[in-house]
Every structure is written in structure tokens, then in C-alpha cells.
Design an enzyme around this catalytic site. Structure first.
Site, PDB file in Angstrom:
ATOM      1  N   THR A  15       5.973  16.159 -49.770  1.00 56.24           N
ATOM      2  CA  THR A  15       5.113  15.443 -50.707  1.00 56.24           C
ATOM      3  C   THR A  15       5.881  15.081 -51.970  1.00 56.24           C
ATOM      4  O   THR A  15       5.715  13.987 -52.531  1.00 56.24           O
ATOM      5  CB  THR A  15       3.882  16.292 -51.061  1.00 56.24           C
ATOM      6  OG1 THR A  15       3.163  16.596 -49.862  1.00 56.24           O
ATOM      7  CG2 THR A  15       2.963  15.552 -52.011  1.00 56.24           C
ATOM      8  N   ALA A  16       6.745  15.982 -52.440  1.00 59.75           N
ATOM      9  CA  ALA A  16       7.547  15.700 -53.633  1.00 59.75           C
ATOM     10  C   ALA A  16       8.446  14.495 -53.416  1.00 59.75           C
ATOM     11  O   ALA A  16       8.657  13.693 -54.336  1.00 59.75           O
ATOM     12  CB  ALA A  16       8.385  16.923 -53.998  1.00 59.75           C
ATOM     13  N   GLY A  76       3.864  21.803 -55.129  1.00 53.01           N
ATOM     14  CA  GLY A  76       3.505  21.643 -53.727  1.00 53.01           C
ATOM     15  C   GLY A  76       4.724  21.617 -52.837  1.00 53.01           C
ATOM     16  O   GLY A  76       5.752  22.234 -53.131  1.00 53.01           O
ATOM     17  N   SER A  77       4.629  20.868 -51.765  1.00 56.23           N
ATOM     18  CA  SER A  77       5.656  20.880 -50.724  1.00 56.23           C
ATOM     19  C   SER A  77       6.781  19.891 -51.004  1.00 56.23           C
ATOM     20  O   SER A  77       6.609  18.908 -51.733  1.00 56.23           O
ATOM     21  CB  SER A  77       5.030  20.555 -49.368  1.00 56.23           C
ATOM     22  OG  SER A  77       4.647  19.188 -49.309  1.00 56.23           O
ATOM     23  N   LYS A 125      -5.355  15.834 -60.648  1.00 51.12           N
ATOM     24  CA  LYS A 125      -5.748  15.635 -59.255  1.00 51.12           C
ATOM     25  C   LYS A 125      -5.646  16.987 -58.550  1.00 51.12           C
ATOM     26  O   LYS A 125      -4.555  17.439 -58.209  1.00 51.12           O
ATOM     27  CB  LYS A 125      -4.848  14.582 -58.601  1.00 51.12           C
ATOM     28  CG  LYS A 125      -5.361  14.069 -57.242  1.00 51.12           C
ATOM     29  CD  LYS A 125      -5.043  15.050 -56.141  1.00 51.12           C
ATOM     30  CE  LYS A 125      -5.548  14.577 -54.794  1.00 51.12           C
ATOM     31  NZ  LYS A 125      -5.483  15.671 -53.786  1.00 51.12           N
ATOM     32  N   CYS A 159       4.123  30.717 -53.655  1.00 47.53           N
ATOM     33  CA  CYS A 159       5.430  30.066 -53.543  1.00 47.53           C
ATOM     34  C   CYS A 159       6.560  31.004 -53.918  1.00 47.53           C
ATOM     35  O   CYS A 159       7.675  30.883 -53.391  1.00 47.53           O
ATOM     36  CB  CYS A 159       5.463  28.816 -54.414  1.00 47.53           C
ATOM     37  SG  CYS A 159       5.126  29.129 -56.166  1.00 47.53           S
ATOM     38  N   GLU A 207       7.689  21.627 -58.973  1.00 48.89           N
ATOM     39  CA  GLU A 207       7.815  23.035 -58.572  1.00 48.89           C
ATOM     40  C   GLU A 207       7.420  23.095 -57.117  1.00 48.89           C
ATOM     41  O   GLU A 207       6.260  22.918 -56.763  1.00 48.89           O
ATOM     42  CB  GLU A 207       6.914  23.910 -59.447  1.00 48.89           C
ATOM     43  CG  GLU A 207       7.251  25.383 -59.344  1.00 48.89           C
ATOM     44  CD  GLU A 207       6.395  26.130 -58.341  1.00 48.89           C
ATOM     45  OE1 GLU A 207       6.895  26.369 -57.222  1.00 48.89           O
ATOM     46  OE2 GLU A 207       5.251  26.451 -58.670  1.00 48.89           O
ATOM     47  N   GLU A 234       9.808  27.656 -45.169  1.00 46.82           N
ATOM     48  CA  GLU A 234       8.685  28.315 -45.819  1.00 46.82           C
ATOM     49  C   GLU A 234       7.468  28.347 -44.896  1.00 46.82           C
ATOM     50  O   GLU A 234       7.018  27.307 -44.417  1.00 46.82           O
ATOM     51  CB  GLU A 234       8.326  27.597 -47.115  1.00 46.82           C
ATOM     52  CG  GLU A 234       7.241  28.283 -47.914  1.00 46.82           C
ATOM     53  CD  GLU A 234       6.954  27.584 -49.234  1.00 46.82           C
ATOM     54  OE1 GLU A 234       6.839  28.283 -50.256  1.00 46.82           O
ATOM     55  OE2 GLU A 234       6.845  26.341 -49.225  1.00 46.82           O
TER      56      GLU A 234
END
Length: 486
Positions: free
Chosen positions: A237-238, A233-234, A180, A288, A255, A383
């Protein structure tokens, strides 16, 4: 209705790739280039139906793919790498147009790394073994068994490189994949599907489903047939992915974000340290791993800042397709607003913009260095994911380490020092998945990669990737002389 768009002279299919066939959706989303805000095309917008179909295709294809020999899987992955290399220029220009990163970087580094991802794990697969060992005359044999369908959710800042960093080991391990891609940069994932099919990858082994995470993410991550989920990602979202996967106890590799430090000691080569610091503006700061917190020993802070501002002033912002451009645009207007908001709030709280601190033309943000920041401030702790660095000073090693570790993150750290003993002492105390000493972004696929704290869960790379994408099995065999039970 045509399902093909032409991007920089390259034809790209806008539909999903599911079960070895192109699949359209009733709805689409608009893909816009960050270079000039031009519309690249309308992309198939997946729903729960397409997401479930992709997982089902991966499930159905899994038994046959898992049974393919290591040698044949390796051969097919090398064939995919060959296809990437044949279409390297096309992949580079499409990805630059789609996400705004430098074309020269895509040509010279990123796309060659995409091919290398496949070649490395294709070769590593053939080397994968653990020597048998004996226990009271019994033989213990460790094997790596394919786990099953894997869902790979990838970000927009290095779309194809990070997609293949996950897909290559997952496929090498004998798993099938549902990829995705991020909706802000979906195009090279579609080209990868074409390349994989041309290389001979069987139908259903690699599937690509496009769309918005909030619309199809739960279907992908909560599906009971999915056996591994890898996400870059963020943190927010994780957390949603983790909650979705919890019902099935699906193993995760995450990650996530970073707020990495660059520690500059007085005994460092200052020119090298400045080069390392300015390098953090790469990809408009949308990396990142970027060392966005400059921590400089107070006795050299003034000279470091002077040299830094001189070098940063030479950076050229502009069209990422031009060879002379150093910094391209930020990927999306929403990201530009986010970056600008961070900087404005920091300045309102007392920070001073020594460099930049404002928007540029179009979707560019000026390379920025903020000083007079406090350790507990938002700009130091959160971040930004843009070309924004902060500078703080420290008095000694103890304070340097304390400041470096004083965030919720732990993805990476960089140390600039001329003293090997100091380097050893400091790196031993830093909380980070990767530490670079007098260098930055030197990566070897044999090494583990991942973060600590809120920067992630797990490690991938080398054998660690196979450990994640496989079910490890230990088979214990009794000594010779079988006993029959009647």
C-alpha cells in the site's frame, strides 16, 4: 434512514465528518465485530466526491487555523484531550468491540495514551524553538511554518491511538487534517470527530472520511492541495501511495511492516527473556513492532524453549471484554486465513510447531511457536501479523547480529543480555528504528519513531513530528543600520 448505530450502549454516527458537518454516502460497507461476527452497522462508504470534499474543506479551513496563536491551538488540543478522558470508557468498549483488542488494555493504556498524544503535542508546541545564531553579524532565525492540509491514513490494529499519534502533531503545527481510518475498525474515528467538535475545533480543521483505500485513496494522496501524507500500514500500500503522491512531490511519512528480532544471549535473565518473548503475542500478534523472530544462543535454547512453552500454555484466549482474557480474536476472517496460510506453508516446508500451529474457536488463532525454520524461508522473512513466532539459534554475537539484520525490514529489535558491554556492541550494529534492551514497548513521545529499510521512511515524535508537519524556514536579518534603496 438512521445514521446512528449503538455499539455496546454507545451511539456512533456512521457518516463522514467533513467541513464541520455529517455527510452521508449513497453506498455503505458493513462493519463486523471480530468477537462474535455480529454486524455492528452500515458505514458510509466514501467515493471520490466525499474524498475531494474533505480535502477542499481542509484547504478552506487552513488559512484561519494556521493563523491561530500557538497558545490557542494548545488550549484547544488540551480540550480535545479532556473530551477523550471524559469518554474514555465509551471509546474503550467501542474500539474493543470493533477491533477485538483487550478491553483492559484499552482502558488502562491505549485510551489514556490517546489523551496523552494531544496533551504532549499541545505542550511541545509551546516549547518549540531554535535559538537564533549569528553569521558575520547577521541573525539567523529558524521557524516552523504550518505546511497545509494533511492526509492521515491509519491502520486497524490500534485505530484511535495511531490516528491521534498523527493528528495531534499535525493539528498542533497549524495544519488541517483529513483522517482516513481503516475500514475494518472505523468507529472510534467517528467518535473523535464528535469530541473535537465539542472541544471547539473549528469546522474543516479535522475531517474524517471513511471507505475503501482502493476507492478513495488515490483522490486523497494525489490531490494537489495536500501538503503532507502520513501512513501506517503495509509495504504494498505504501508503494501505491508513494506513486500517487509523486506527481505533486508531496512529502511522506511511512511507518510500515516489521520482522523484528528478539536476541536472547546466554547471560540473559532467562525468565525476563521468556516474559519478553511471550509478550509478543499481545493484541493477537497484530503489532508492527512485535519481535516475532526469537534468536536464542544455542547453549540456552533448550531451557529457554521449555520455559517459554510452559508460560505460553497459561495464556487465556477468549472474549477480549473479559478481564481474564490474554489474547482476543484476529480482526477479520481474511486476516485469519492469511495467518493460517503462513503457518501451513511453513510446516509443509519442514517447520515444527512447538506451540500452537492451528486455529482456535471463532476468529482466534492459537499462539504459535515454530522451530526448525531456515533463514531464507517465508515464515522468517515475511510479516505474518498474527500470534506466530519463530525460534532460531546462534553460536555467537556475530551470528546473532547477522541473523537479526538479515531481512528487508528494520523497524525494531529487542536484546536480552546481562552484559552491558555486549548490549552496547550489539545494539550499535542492529538495523532498527528502535532497540529495546531487557525491556519492550517502552515509548516516550519525545523520542523519534520510525523504521529503516522497508519498515518506513522518516521519523515522527517530539520535534521530529514538527519537522515533518511543518515547512522549516530560516530567516536571515542583516545587522542593524538598514540601508535605504531609492
Amino acid at each position: 434512514m438512521s445514521h446512528t448505530i449503538t455499539v455496546a450502549g454507545v451511539d456512533v454516527d456512521t457518516r463522514h465528518w467533513i467541513g464541520g458537518a455529517r455527510v452521508a454516502s449513497a453506498r455503505t460497507f458493513t462493519d463486523v465485530s471480530p468477537i462474535d461476527s455480529s454486524i455492528l452497522g452500515e458505514i458510509a462508504r466514501g467515493t471520490a466526491v466525499e474524498a475531494a470534499a474533505a480535502v477542499n474543506a481542509a484547504r478552506d479551513a487552513f488559512p484561519a487555523w494556521a493563523a491561530v496563536s500557538r497558545a490557542e491551538r494548545s488550549r484547544l488540543l488540551h480540550a480535545v484531550a479532556d473530551g477523550v478522558e471524559r469518554r474514555l470508557e465509551e471509546l474503550a468498549i467501542v474500539e474493543t468491540t470493533d477491533n477485538g483488542a483487550l478491553l483492559r488494555s484499552h482502558r488502562r493504556g491505549v485510551m489514556p495514551r490517546v489523551a496523552h498524544n494531544f496533551r504532549f503535542f499541545a505542550d511541545r508546541l509551546l516549547e518549540l524553538e531554535h535559538g537564533d545564531f549569528g553569521t558575520r553579524g547577521h541573525t539567523q532565525h529558524v521557524s516552523w511554518d504550518p505546511a497545509g492540509p494533511c492526509v492521515l491514513i491509519t491502520p486497524w490494529n490500534a485505530p484511535l491511538m495511531l490516528a491521534t499519534w498523527k493528528a495531534a502533531p499535525a493539528l498542533a503545527a497549524g495544519n488541517t487534517v483529513v483522517l482516513k481510518p481503516a475500514e475494518w475498525s472505523p468507529l472510534t474515528a467517528s467518535l473523535l470527530a464528535d469530541i473535537a467538535a465539542e472541544a471547539g475545533l473549528p469546522a474543516g480543521v479535522l475531517n474524517v472520511v471513511q471507505g475503501y483505500g482502493h476507492e478513495i485513496g488515490d483522490v486523497l494522496t494525489s490531490h494537489p492541495d495536500v501538503r503532507r501524507i502520513s501512513f501506517t500500514g503495509s509495504v504494498p500500500t505504501a508503494r501505491r501511495i508513494t506513486a500517487s503522491a509523486a506527481a505533486n512531490l508531496t512529502p511522506l511519512s511511512l511507518e510500515l511492516g516489521g520482522k523484528s528480532p528478539l536476541l536472547v544471549f546466554a547471560d540473559a535473565d532467562l525468565d525476563l527473556a521468556v516474559d519478553l518473548a511471550v509478550e509478543q503475542y499481545d493484541n493477537a500478534g497484530q503489532v508492527c513492532l512485535a519481535a516475532t523472530r526469537l534468536l536464542v544462543e544455542e547453549t540456552v535454547a533448550e531451557e529457554f524453549t521449555r520455559r517459554f512453552t510452559t508460560k505460553a500454555a497459561r495464556l487465556v484466549q477468549g472474549d477480549p471484554r473479559d478481564e481474564g482474557t490474554d489474547i482476543g480474536p484476529v480482526i477479520h476472517p481474511r486476516q485469519l486465513e492469511r495467518i493460517d496460510g503462513f503457518v501451513h506453508r511453513a510446516i509443509a516446508a519442514g517447520a515444527r510447531a512447538v506451540v500452537g500451529g492451528h486455529r482456535g474457536d471463532g476468529q482466534h488463532y492459537a499462539p504459535t511457536l515454530l522451530t526448525d525454520v531456515t533463514q531464507d524461508s517465508e515464515i522468517v522473512q515475511e510479516e505474518v501479523f498474527g500470534p506466530v513466532l519463530t525460534l532460531q539459534t546462534f553460536a555467537d554475537e556475530e551470528e546473532a547480529v547477522r541473523l537479526a539484520n538479515d531481512t528487508r525490514f528494520g523497524l525494531a529489535a529487542t536484546v536480552a543480555t546481562g552484559d552491558p558491554g555486549r548490549a552496547e556492541r550489539v545494539t550499535a550494529q542492529l538495523v532498527a528504528g528502535t532497540v529495546w534492551v531487557n525491556c519492550f514497548f517502552v515509548r516516550d513521545l519525545r523520542a523519534p519513531f520510525g523504521g529503516s529499510r522497508l519498515s518506513g521512511v522518516g521519523r515522527e515524535g517530539g520535534t521530529w513530528s514538527f519537522d515533518f508537519y511543518c515547512d522549516l524556514k530560516n530567516t536571515v536579518t542583516a545587522p542593524s543600520g538598514w540601508r535605504s534603496h531609492g
